[in-house]
Design an enzyme around this catalytic site. Structure first.
Site, short mmCIF file in Angstrom:
data_model
loop_
_atom_site.label_atom_id
_atom_site.label_comp_id
_atom_site.label_asym_id
_atom_site.label_seq_id
_atom_site.Cartn_x
_atom_site.Cartn_y
_atom_site.Cartn_z
N ASP A 129 36.85 39.63 30.36
CA ASP A 129 36.21 38.59 29.56
C ASP A 129 37.28 37.88 28.74
O ASP A 129 38.29 38.49 28.39
CB ASP A 129 35.16 39.19 28.62
CG ASP A 129 33.97 39.79 29.36
OD1 ASP A 129 33.54 39.20 30.37
OD2 ASP A 129 33.47 40.84 28.94
N ASP A 147 29.61 35.28 33.74
CA ASP A 147 28.52 35.43 32.79
C ASP A 147 27.83 34.09 32.53
O ASP A 147 26.60 34.02 32.45
CB ASP A 147 29.02 36.01 31.47
CG ASP A 147 29.62 37.40 31.61
OD1 ASP A 147 29.23 38.14 32.53
OD2 ASP A 147 30.50 37.74 30.79
#
Length: 178
Positions: A129, A147
């Site tokens: 991330d 995401d």
């Protein structure tokens, strides 16, 4: 009666929509994977990059769980869930689209995100991330392109379902003349 934005099954138009939505999914998957490699090579070495002070940064973080770190350390379980969702989604693809063109695209976007994070779990053992937002004193959980694809695709798919009539309701309206 044909409704604008609908696709008849097993036609050249449907094949074209499938190809274009598939290409969209592949582009998003490629973008997701390239940005994660970049994050590993640049952000993990040089540290965070503040893009908008006190609001948005690019920060290297890894996550062995799902959203907000739930199921942390359960990589195998999360992979099984991802595969199950993909298989079910592909098996029921036509039913899920109900012939509406936009839903082909939204599902392709969702699938690209699922595959992107599944690749991370298989390849790295964790998800990379790097998109990091802060709202005042609240720091939103760091996330990635996959995401975004899952969340945006799901939100748009739900919106389409709310705004478009279900296949059965449309047929009954056509027969009744209303």
């Amino acid at each position: 009666m044909a409704i604008k934005g609908k696709v008849e099954y097993k036609t050249a138009h449907e094949r074209a929509v499938l190809v274009i939505s598939g290409l969209l999914g592949l582009v998003l998957l490629g973008l997701d994977q390239l940005t994660k490699v970049w994050a590993e090579q640049v952000l993990a070495v040089k540290g965070p990059i503040e893009v908008i002070p006190d609001f948005f940064s690019l920060t290297f973080v890894t996550n062995k769980g799902a959203a907000w770190g739930i199921f942390h350390g359960h990589t195998g379980f999360l992979l099984i869930v991802a595969v199950a969702v993909l298989v079910a989604g592909l098996f029921y693809y036509r039913k899920l689209t109900e012939g509406y063109v936009e839903r082909y695209y939204f599902l392709a976007v969702i699938f690209s995100g699922i595959i992107g994070n599944a690749i991370d779990r298989l390849w790295r053992g964790e998800v990379v991330d790097f998109l990091d937002f802060t709202f005042g004193s609240y720091r939103y959980p760091t996330f990635n392109i996959a995401d975004c694809a899952i969340c945006c695709g799901a939100a748009l798919y739900i919106l389409s379902c709310l705004l478009r009539p279900a296949a059965g309701k449309e047929a009954s309206r056509d027969e009744s003349g209303n």
